[in-house]
Design a protein around this motif. Structure first.
Motif, PDB file in Angstrom:
ATOM      1  N   ALA A 169       0.809  -1.211   0.000  1.00  0.00           N
ATOM      2  CA  ALA A 169       0.000   0.000   0.000  1.00  0.00           C
ATOM      3  C   ALA A 169       0.848   1.270   0.000  1.00  0.00           C
ATOM      4  O   ALA A 169       0.517   2.237  -0.687  1.00  0.00           O
ATOM      5  N   LEU A 170       1.930   1.276   0.766  1.00  0.00           N
ATOM      6  CA  LEU A 170       2.712   2.502   0.925  1.00  0.00           C
ATOM      7  C   LEU A 170       4.046   2.481   0.195  1.00  0.00           C
ATOM      8  O   LEU A 170       4.797   3.448   0.265  1.00  0.00           O
ATOM      9  N   GLY A 171       4.376   1.407  -0.440  1.00  0.00           N
ATOM     10  CA  GLY A 171       5.687   1.275  -1.059  1.00  0.00           C
ATOM     11  C   GLY A 171       6.605   0.502  -0.125  1.00  0.00           C
ATOM     12  O   GLY A 171       6.376   0.419   1.086  1.00  0.00           O
ATOM     13  N   THR A 172       7.664  -0.029  -0.681  1.00  0.00           N
ATOM     14  CA  THR A 172       8.518  -0.914   0.100  1.00  0.00           C
ATOM     15  C   THR A 172       9.190  -0.184   1.255  1.00  0.00           C
ATOM     16  O   THR A 172       9.125  -0.618   2.397  1.00  0.00           O
ATOM     17  N   LEU A 173       9.828   0.929   0.985  1.00  0.00           N
ATOM     18  CA  LEU A 173      10.580   1.623   2.027  1.00  0.00           C
ATOM     19  C   LEU A 173       9.669   2.201   3.102  1.00  0.00           C
ATOM     20  O   LEU A 173       9.847   1.947   4.294  1.00  0.00           O
ATOM     21  N   VAL A 174       8.674   2.960   2.704  1.00  0.00           N
ATOM     22  CA  VAL A 174       7.772   3.591   3.677  1.00  0.00           C
ATOM     23  C   VAL A 174       6.914   2.542   4.371  1.00  0.00           C
ATOM     24  O   VAL A 174       6.708   2.595   5.591  1.00  0.00           O
ATOM     25  N   GLY A 175       6.435   1.567   3.639  1.00  0.00           N
ATOM     26  CA  GLY A 175       5.584   0.529   4.230  1.00  0.00           C
ATOM     27  C   GLY A 175       6.299  -0.299   5.273  1.00  0.00           C
ATOM     28  O   GLY A 175       5.761  -0.558   6.351  1.00  0.00           O
ATOM     29  N   LEU A 176       7.524  -0.719   4.974  1.00  0.00           N
ATOM     30  CA  LEU A 176       8.277  -1.500   5.947  1.00  0.00           C
ATOM     31  C   LEU A 176       8.679  -0.658   7.155  1.00  0.00           C
ATOM     32  O   LEU A 176       8.713  -1.151   8.283  1.00  0.00           O
ATOM     33  N   THR A 177       8.955   0.616   6.925  1.00  0.00           N
ATOM     34  CA  THR A 177       9.283   1.504   8.041  1.00  0.00           C
ATOM     35  C   THR A 177       8.084   1.694   8.952  1.00  0.00           C
ATOM     36  O   THR A 177       8.195   1.602  10.182  1.00  0.00           O
ATOM     37  N   VAL A 178       6.931   1.951   8.372  1.00  0.00           N
ATOM     38  CA  VAL A 178       5.710   2.120   9.166  1.00  0.00           C
ATOM     39  C   VAL A 178       5.360   0.820   9.880  1.00  0.00           C
ATOM     40  O   VAL A 178       4.967   0.822  11.054  1.00  0.00           O
ATOM     41  N   ALA A 179       5.513  -0.315   9.200  1.00  0.00           N
ATOM     42  CA  ALA A 179       5.196  -1.602   9.814  1.00  0.00           C
ATOM     43  C   ALA A 179       6.127  -1.902  10.981  1.00  0.00           C
ATOM     44  O   ALA A 179       5.689  -2.377  12.037  1.00  0.00           O
ATOM     45  N   THR A 180       7.400  -1.622  10.819  1.00  0.00           N
ATOM     46  CA  THR A 180       8.354  -1.859  11.902  1.00  0.00           C
ATOM     47  C   THR A 180       8.056  -0.950  13.087  1.00  0.00           C
ATOM     48  O   THR A 180       8.093  -1.389  14.239  1.00  0.00           O
ATOM     49  N   LEU A 181       7.744   0.308  12.816  1.00  0.00           N
ATOM     50  CA  LEU A 181       7.398   1.238  13.886  1.00  0.00           C
ATOM     51  C   LEU A 181       6.113   0.804  14.596  1.00  0.00           C
ATOM     52  O   LEU A 181       6.045   0.809  15.837  1.00  0.00           O
ATOM     53  N   ALA A 182       5.116   0.394  13.839  1.00  0.00           N
ATOM     54  CA  ALA A 182       3.852  -0.048  14.440  1.00  0.00           C
ATOM     55  C   ALA A 182       4.056  -1.314  15.266  1.00  0.00           C
ATOM     56  O   ALA A 182       3.504  -1.445  16.371  1.00  0.00           O
ATOM     57  N   PHE A 183       4.847  -2.252  14.770  1.00  0.00           N
ATOM     58  CA  PHE A 183       5.106  -3.479  15.510  1.00  0.00           C
ATOM     59  C   PHE A 183       5.853  -3.180  16.807  1.00  0.00           C
ATOM     60  O   PHE A 183       5.534  -3.728  17.866  1.00  0.00           O
ATOM     61  N   GLY A 184       6.828  -2.277  16.745  1.00  0.00           N
ATOM     62  CA  GLY A 184       7.568  -1.912  17.949  1.00  0.00           C
ATOM     63  C   GLY A 184       6.684  -1.211  18.976  1.00  0.00           C
ATOM     64  O   GLY A 184       6.761  -1.500  20.175  1.00  0.00           O
TER      65      GLY A 184
END
Length: 174
Positions: free
Chosen positions: A41-56
């Protein structure tokens, strides 16, 4: 979705047996699906960054919600058993300065030694040295701050700096 993954992982590790294993596996599956959906949905870089932040943040929330808060009981035995001997002055400053200054020097020396061998292109060697430096620095700081004896950590850091210096000198001599 991240909160669900964290909740399933927490409940799965809390329960032993087959049911716990299923919860842990489903928690990891939900986490991977959430990573994939955010990356799509957000692109690889932004999506993985948001996902990592949300998981943390969800994991940190689970830790806070599951922590026990009990008041410290002050019994006469505990009060009388407390160590009242004065601490050596400067012991914390020595550990802190060794953790910052010596580990920084050791990490720079290891990074320079890793970037030195003429194995590949100079650009790649600088990249390798730059990637090695923060990982080594973090590991060395953890070691210095967690070691019970400051002398052992300082001698180890000096040994690392000396060995890296010898590697760098050997590369220049050849």
């Amino acid at each position: 979705m991240m909160a669900l993954a964290v909740a399933l992982l927490r409940l799965g590790w809390k329960v032993n047996g087959h049911c716990g294993n299923i919860r842990v596996a489903s928690g990891w599956i939900v986490l991977l699906v959430a990573l994939f959906l955010l990356a799509a949905a957000l692109g690889t870089l932004v999506g993985l960054t948001v996902a990592t932040l949300a998981f943390g943040l969800c994991g940190y929330g689970a830790v806070i919600l599951n922590s026990e808060r009990r008041p410290l009981r002050k019994t006469p035995e505990r009060i009388s058993s407390q160590d009242t001997t004065p601490q050596r002055r400067g012991h914390g400053w020595g550990r802190g300065s060794a953790a910052i200054l010596l580990t920084m020097g050791a990490a720079i020396a290891v990074g320079a030694a890793a970037a030195g061998p003429p194995i590949c292109l100079p650009v790649n060697r600088v990249t390798i040295g730059g990637l090695v430096l923060p990982l080594v620095w973090a590991g060395l700081i953890i070691w210095v701050l967690s070691d019970a004896r400051l002398r052992r950590a300082v001698l180890g850091l000096c040994t690392i700096i000396g060995a890296s210096g010898l590697l760098i000198a050997a590369e220049f001599l050849t």
